[in-house]
Design a protein around this motif. Structure first.
Motif, short mmCIF file in Angstrom:
data_model
loop_
_atom_site.label_atom_id
_atom_site.label_comp_id
_atom_site.label_asym_id
_atom_site.label_seq_id
_atom_site.Cartn_x
_atom_site.Cartn_y
_atom_site.Cartn_z
N ASN A 143 0.87 -1.17 0.00
CA ASN A 143 0.00 0.00 0.00
C ASN A 143 0.91 1.22 0.00
O ASN A 143 2.13 1.08 -0.05
N TYR A 144 0.36 2.40 0.03
CA TYR A 144 1.20 3.59 -0.07
C TYR A 144 2.21 3.69 1.07
O TYR A 144 3.35 4.09 0.86
N GLY A 145 1.78 3.28 2.27
CA GLY A 145 2.68 3.32 3.42
C GLY A 145 3.84 2.35 3.29
O GLY A 145 5.00 2.70 3.56
N THR A 146 3.55 1.13 2.86
CA THR A 146 4.62 0.13 2.73
C THR A 146 5.54 0.48 1.55
O THR A 146 6.75 0.25 1.62
N ILE A 147 4.98 1.05 0.48
CA ILE A 147 5.81 1.49 -0.65
C ILE A 147 6.79 2.56 -0.18
O ILE A 147 7.99 2.51 -0.46
N PHE A 148 6.27 3.55 0.55
CA PHE A 148 7.12 4.62 1.09
C PHE A 148 8.23 4.04 1.98
O PHE A 148 9.40 4.38 1.82
N PHE A 149 7.86 3.15 2.87
CA PHE A 149 8.83 2.60 3.83
C PHE A 149 9.89 1.75 3.13
O PHE A 149 11.08 1.88 3.41
N LEU A 150 9.46 0.91 2.22
CA LEU A 150 10.41 0.03 1.52
C LEU A 150 11.36 0.83 0.64
O LEU A 150 12.55 0.51 0.56
N MET A 151 10.88 1.87 -0.01
CA MET A 151 11.77 2.68 -0.84
C MET A 151 12.69 3.56 0.00
O MET A 151 13.79 3.90 -0.44
N MET A 152 12.25 3.90 1.21
CA MET A 152 13.15 4.58 2.14
C MET A 152 14.31 3.65 2.51
O MET A 152 15.47 4.04 2.49
N LEU A 153 13.98 2.38 2.81
CA LEU A 153 15.02 1.40 3.14
C LEU A 153 15.95 1.19 1.96
O LEU A 153 17.17 1.13 2.11
N GLU A 154 15.37 1.08 0.75
CA GLU A 154 16.18 0.81 -0.45
C GLU A 154 17.17 1.93 -0.72
O GLU A 154 18.25 1.71 -1.27
N SER A 155 16.83 3.15 -0.30
CA SER A 155 17.71 4.29 -0.55
C SER A 155 18.74 4.48 0.56
O SER A 155 19.55 5.40 0.48
N THR A 156 18.67 3.67 1.60
CA THR A 156 19.73 3.70 2.61
C THR A 156 20.73 2.60 2.23
O THR A 156 21.37 2.68 1.21
N VAL A 157 20.86 1.58 3.07
CA VAL A 157 21.77 0.48 2.74
C VAL A 157 21.09 -0.88 2.84
O VAL A 157 21.75 -1.91 2.77
N ILE A 158 19.78 -0.88 3.00
CA ILE A 158 19.03 -2.14 3.13
C ILE A 158 18.71 -2.65 1.73
O ILE A 158 18.13 -1.93 0.91
N PRO A 159 19.09 -3.89 1.41
CA PRO A 159 18.89 -4.41 0.04
C PRO A 159 17.44 -4.76 -0.27
O PRO A 159 17.03 -5.92 -0.21
N VAL A 160 16.65 -3.74 -0.61
CA VAL A 160 15.26 -3.94 -1.03
C VAL A 160 15.19 -3.66 -2.53
O VAL A 160 15.48 -2.55 -2.97
N PRO A 161 14.83 -4.64 -3.35
CA PRO A 161 14.79 -4.43 -4.81
C PRO A 161 13.56 -3.61 -5.21
O PRO A 161 12.43 -4.09 -5.13
N SER A 162 13.78 -2.39 -5.67
CA SER A 162 12.66 -1.49 -5.98
C SER A 162 11.78 -2.02 -7.10
O SER A 162 10.58 -1.74 -7.13
N GLU A 163 12.37 -2.82 -8.02
CA GLU A 163 11.55 -3.35 -9.11
C GLU A 163 10.49 -4.32 -8.61
O GLU A 163 9.46 -4.51 -9.27
N PHE A 164 10.71 -4.91 -7.44
CA PHE A 164 9.72 -5.83 -6.87
C PHE A 164 8.80 -5.13 -5.87
O PHE A 164 8.04 -5.78 -5.15
N VAL A 165 8.89 -3.80 -5.82
CA VAL A 165 7.98 -3.00 -5.01
C VAL A 165 7.10 -2.14 -5.92
O VAL A 165 5.87 -2.28 -5.93
#
Length: 207
Positions: free
Chosen positions: A12-34
């Motif tokens: 949802n919008y909240g989880t998208i925001f949170f996951l992309m915040m993590l991806e832009s730090t150093v946490i390996p979250v693949p943005s293409e799968f978000v």
């Protein structure tokens, strides 16, 4: 990682925001799968695709700002020490990757903050050399927003397109399959951006 997996399955919008915040730090979250699955759901009316891009971009801005501020105040030795630590390795980080992002920043100047957001392996680290170089925060945020917005728009367009041709259970496989095409599009955009800014700089010098 269980938390991230859970969030990926409940976008949802909240989880998208949170996951992309993590991806832009150093946490390996693949943005293409978000962003791509979120846009896929937006095509069916479950979300708004523009709000998906907006939430992802604001999240990326916040994550990049965290990296920028940390690099600005702790300096290179501490960054390298973390990159080489056990925690750094858990985040798929090492000193070589940080140095690679620094070289890219040095070679392309402030425009690297924009174009670097489009390059895998550089994208989530480019804010570190920006902080180390004490780049003006307003310019940093502007270029980060443009670069992240372009990247998320590409992923959203892919998700919207895939909704018309792929059932949801095959979505992740198709995203992986299209990864090479995405990289080609990105490299093309980066090349155009570099040419534009170089030409602009040359015209300023002539004037």
């Amino acid at each position: 990682m269980n938390l991230i997996t859970s969030l990926l399955s409940n976008l949802n919008y909240g989880t998208i925001f949170f996951l992309m915040m993590l991806e832009s730090t150093v946490i390996p979250v693949p943005s293409e799968f978000v962003v791509t699955p979120a846009a896929y759901h937006a095509a069916s009316g479950q979300l708004n695709v523009w709000l998906v891009i907006l939430a992802a971009t604001i999240g990326a801005d916040l994550g990049a700002t965290i990296n920028y501020v940390v690099a600005l105040y702790v300096g290179r030795p501490v960054i390298y020490r973390f990159a080489n630590s056990r925690w750094g390795k858990m985040c798929l980080l090492n000193q070589e990757k940080v140095e690679k992002s620094e070289r890219y920043f040095d070679e392309h100047g402030i425009v690297a903050t924009l174009t670097g957001r489009l390059i895998p392996g550089i994208r989530h680290l480019i804010s570190i050399p920006a902080g180390l170089a004490r780049m003006h925060y307003g310019k940093f945020l502007l270029y980060t927003t443009i670069g992240a917005g372009c990247w998320h728009a590409i992923l959203a367009a892919l998700g919207w397109y895939l909704h018309a041709i792929v059932p949801e259970e095959q979505l992740n496989d198709k995203i992986t399959e299209y990864a090479d095409y995405i990289k080609l599009v990105i490299l093309g955009l980066v090349a155009l951006a570099i040419v534009y800014f170089v030409a602009k700089a040359m015209m300023k010098r002539r004037n």
